[in-house]
Motif scaffolding. Structure first.
Motif, PDB file in Angstrom:
ATOM      1  N   LEU A  96      19.023  40.669 -40.565  1.00  0.00           N
ATOM      2  CA  LEU A  96      17.743  39.991 -40.398  1.00  0.00           C
ATOM      3  C   LEU A  96      17.893  38.742 -39.542  1.00  0.00           C
ATOM      4  CD1 LEU A  96      14.761  39.554 -41.067  1.00  0.00           C
ATOM      5  CD2 LEU A  96      15.474  38.429 -43.185  1.00  0.00           C
ATOM      6  N   SER A 112      20.069  38.197 -37.260  1.00  0.00           N
ATOM      7  CA  SER A 112      20.282  38.631 -35.889  1.00  0.00           C
ATOM      8  C   SER A 112      18.978  39.057 -35.235  1.00  0.00           C
ATOM      9  CB  SER A 112      21.283  39.790 -35.850  1.00  0.00           C
ATOM     10  OG  SER A 112      22.537  39.403 -36.371  1.00  0.00           O
ATOM     11  N   CYS A 113      18.152  39.794 -35.977  1.00  0.00           N
ATOM     12  CA  CYS A 113      16.897  40.287 -35.414  1.00  0.00           C
ATOM     13  C   CYS A 113      15.911  39.159 -35.147  1.00  0.00           C
ATOM     14  CB  CYS A 113      16.283  41.318 -36.351  1.00  0.00           C
ATOM     15  SG  CYS A 113      17.110  42.906 -36.289  1.00  0.00           S
ATOM     16  N   VAL A 114      15.843  38.201 -36.042  1.00  0.00           N
ATOM     17  CA  VAL A 114      14.969  37.040 -35.810  1.00  0.00           C
ATOM     18  C   VAL A 114      15.425  36.283 -34.568  1.00  0.00           C
ATOM     19  CG1 VAL A 114      14.264  34.794 -36.721  1.00  0.00           C
ATOM     20  CG2 VAL A 114      14.269  36.806 -38.222  1.00  0.00           C
ATOM     21  N   THR A 171      19.723  44.912 -28.758  1.00  0.00           N
ATOM     22  CA  THR A 171      19.483  44.827 -30.201  1.00  0.00           C
ATOM     23  C   THR A 171      20.398  45.777 -30.964  1.00  0.00           C
ATOM     24  OG1 THR A 171      17.158  44.289 -29.770  1.00  0.00           O
ATOM     25  CG2 THR A 171      17.720  45.014 -31.988  1.00  0.00           C
ATOM     26  N   LEU A 206      14.615  46.641 -37.894  1.00  0.00           N
ATOM     27  CA  LEU A 206      15.742  46.186 -38.726  1.00  0.00           C
ATOM     28  C   LEU A 206      15.993  47.112 -39.911  1.00  0.00           C
ATOM     29  CD1 LEU A 206      17.824  44.134 -39.858  1.00  0.00           C
ATOM     30  CD2 LEU A 206      15.877  42.972 -40.949  1.00  0.00           C
ATOM     31  N   ALA A 207      14.956  47.387 -40.686  1.00  0.00           N
ATOM     32  CA  ALA A 207      15.140  48.167 -41.907  1.00  0.00           C
ATOM     33  C   ALA A 207      15.666  49.561 -41.600  1.00  0.00           C
ATOM     34  CB  ALA A 207      13.825  48.251 -42.681  1.00  0.00           C
ATOM     35  N   LEU A 242      12.378  43.221 -35.225  1.00  0.00           N
ATOM     36  CA  LEU A 242      11.886  42.947 -36.575  1.00  0.00           C
ATOM     37  C   LEU A 242      11.413  44.227 -37.252  1.00  0.00           C
ATOM     38  CD1 LEU A 242       9.900  39.680 -35.765  1.00  0.00           C
ATOM     39  CD2 LEU A 242      12.209  39.884 -36.699  1.00  0.00           C
ATOM     40  N   LEU A 250      23.132  44.840 -33.866  1.00  0.00           N
ATOM     41  CA  LEU A 250      22.964  45.307 -35.239  1.00  0.00           C
ATOM     42  C   LEU A 250      24.030  46.303 -35.672  1.00  0.00           C
ATOM     43  CD1 LEU A 250      19.130  45.704 -35.816  1.00  0.00           C
ATOM     44  CD2 LEU A 250      20.674  44.005 -36.741  1.00  0.00           C
ATOM     45  N   SER A 253      22.198  43.359 -44.860  1.00  0.00           N
ATOM     46  CA  SER A 253      20.842  43.307 -44.311  1.00  0.00           C
ATOM     47  C   SER A 253      20.408  41.870 -44.041  1.00  0.00           C
ATOM     48  CB  SER A 253      19.861  43.985 -45.266  1.00  0.00           C
ATOM     49  OG  SER A 253      20.172  45.349 -45.422  1.00  0.00           O
ATOM     50  N   PHE A 254      20.890  40.926 -44.842  1.00  0.00           N
ATOM     51  CA  PHE A 254      20.580  39.518 -44.608  1.00  0.00           C
ATOM     52  C   PHE A 254      21.064  39.085 -43.234  1.00  0.00           C
ATOM     53  CE2 PHE A 254      22.410  35.202 -44.652  1.00  0.00           C
ATOM     54  CZ  PHE A 254      21.246  34.457 -44.794  1.00  0.00           C
ATOM     55  N   TRP A 255      22.292  39.434 -42.896  1.00  0.00           N
ATOM     56  CA  TRP A 255      22.832  39.068 -41.589  1.00  0.00           C
ATOM     57  C   TRP A 255      22.146  39.851 -40.475  1.00  0.00           C
ATOM     58  CZ3 TRP A 255      25.334  34.853 -40.552  1.00  0.00           C
ATOM     59  CH2 TRP A 255      26.006  34.191 -41.586  1.00  0.00           C
TER      60      TRP A 255
END
Length: 443
Positions: free
Chosen positions: A324, A326-328, A285, A370-371, A367, A289, A320-322
């Motif tokens: 997200l 990737s994390c999903v 991960t 991510l932030a 998930l 990221l 952050s959209f990308w």
């Protein structure tokens, strides 16, 4: 979508974000390949000691070099801001400062190698045979410490200008040469463990040389050797403050990971092994990221340097959209194929069962994390490192309180919950400081 144009670069689009991020993701993918080849080559010697020696030697040196990881992050943020402000003289001077720090730090490692190695083996004792071979390995590799640490600065400088393809080229060259020399020195010349070390020594120095060639534009002007600018006291103090904050923050973060491993050991060998396997999912991960966090560092830093608040916010949201997506995707892969991945990593049935029991935490980790990952990149780009340091300290305290509350009752499950809570705490605490970061762009 409305396009934002940076004074430092072209329109901010999804294509631009991916152009920065994907080379970093590809570069990261080469790292485990090199480790596998190092292990596989010495494994052909038919003895256990060389494998252990290369493993422990590499871990010790990586830990020592990791101390200077702040150089990559601090250089990216400060250079990106200078780039955004169109202060090209400062951009060139930043490269000189980063190279000097890398050189001095590497020289210090060489001079202090005896006590450093002795201390490392006190912390991580090994059999006499393994320690002897590991010392041979490290005694060769330590001479490339100036190059290895300087590469942190070179990489950060290139990322700040969105030149991540150059970073990929350097990584591919270093790892490719390292692999080729591994095969030649160990299997061809039968040099054993010293051959693996010599391969890495040559690869790191050649990587630094290639990196300098990639940065050759900085040496065409006079700012890189302008003593008054390079050694400007105010700029040096600011750089020292940024790097010190990042170092403290990184040590605190490492403390969470180390305590997670040590506390997991209290539950027995099987839970400890299961935790180790699942942490490899987290490593995957992080590799994925990193590309988008690095893109945030560059784009946010440039926007802040250009004093463009709207561009800063758009950079934060778009990267952050990308992240997200990737994390999903990773969470789905872990949920659907996590069991099969675990089975490929161990044949021990009790460990397989334990790892499956704790797999849901690893599905949630991308998930929930991510932030925190993306905010780290955003705050590094803005060099809001004091916030990073302070919020990390608060997050460590929250993690420790959660461990104290949950581990006695829930055991390893409580430890995993506390680990994930630390991600959320980092995200929430940094998120509360984000408005101040945006406001900085208008000052």
């Amino acid at each position: 979508m409305t396009e934002t144009v940076f004074r430092a670069g072209p329109a901010l689009t999804h294509r631009r974000v991916l152009a920065i991020a994907l080379p970093i993701v590809l570069a990261n993918a080469t790292v485990p390949i090199l480790g596998a080849v190092d292990t596989g080559v010495v494994g052909q010697l038919g003895e256990a000691a060389p494998i252990g020696a290369v493993g422990i030697g590499a871990i010790i040196l990586s830990a020592l070099y990791w101390i200077f990881g702040f150089l990559r992050m601090g250089t990216t943020g400060l250079t990106a801001q200078a780039w955004g402000a169109r202060d090209h003289a400062e951009v060139d001077a930043m490269l000189s400062r980063a190279l000097m720090i890398g050189g001095v730090a590497g020289l210090g490692m060489i001079l202090l190698q005896a006590p450093l190695f002795a201390g490392a083996f006190i912390v991580s004792p090994a059999s006499p045979e393994v320690e002897t071979l590991a010392r041979q390995y490290m005694a060769i590799r330590i001479w490339s410490a100036p190059a290895a640490i300087a590469i942190y600065g070179i990489t950060g400088w290139l990322i700040a200008q969105e030149r991540t393809r150059a970073v990929l080229v350097i990584q591919l060259w270093m790892n490719g040469l390292n692999i080729a020399l591994d095969l030649l020195f160990v299997l061809g010349f039968d040099w054993g463990v010293p051959g693996v070390a010599a391969a890495t020594f040559l690869a790191e120095w050649s990587g630094a040389a290639l990196g300098l060639w990639m940065c050759r534009g900085a040496f065409s002007g006079g700012a890189w050797c302008d003593r008054a600018r390079v050694f400007d006291p105010a700029r040096l103090r600011h750089m020292a403050g940024v790097n010190t904050d990042i170092l403290i923050r990184s040590l605190l973060l490492q403390g969470i990971f180390v305590s997670f491993l040590f506390l997991g050991a209290d539950f027995g060998d099987v839970p400890l092994a299961a935790n180790q396997i699942l942490l490899q999912f987290l490593q995957i991960t992080a590799y994925a990221l990193d590309g988008f966090a690095f893109a945030a560092e560059a784009l946010v830093g440039q926007a802040l340097g250009a004093r463009m608040r709207a561009a800063l916010r758009q950079a934060a949201l778009m990267t952050s959209f990308w992240g997200l997506l990737s994390c999903v995707g990773l969470a789905l892969v872990f949920a659907l194929f996590g069991g099969a991945i675990i089975d490929t990593m161990t044949t021990a049935e009790p460990v397989r069962e334990a790892a499956r029991d704790f797999l849901p935490y690893m599905v949630a980790a991308p998930l929930l994390g991510l932030a925190s990952w993306m905010l780290d990149g955003i705050f590094i780009g803005a060099t809001r490192t004091r916030d990073m340091r302070n919020m990390m300290l608060l997050s460590v305290l929250i993690y420790a309180a959660t461990v104290a509350a949950l581990v006695p009752a829930l055991g390893n499950h409580g430890l995993w919950v506390a680990f994930l809570v630390s991600f959320v705490a980092r995200a929430v605490t940094l998120g509360l400081r984000y408005p101040a970061l945006e406001a900085q762009a208008e000052r």
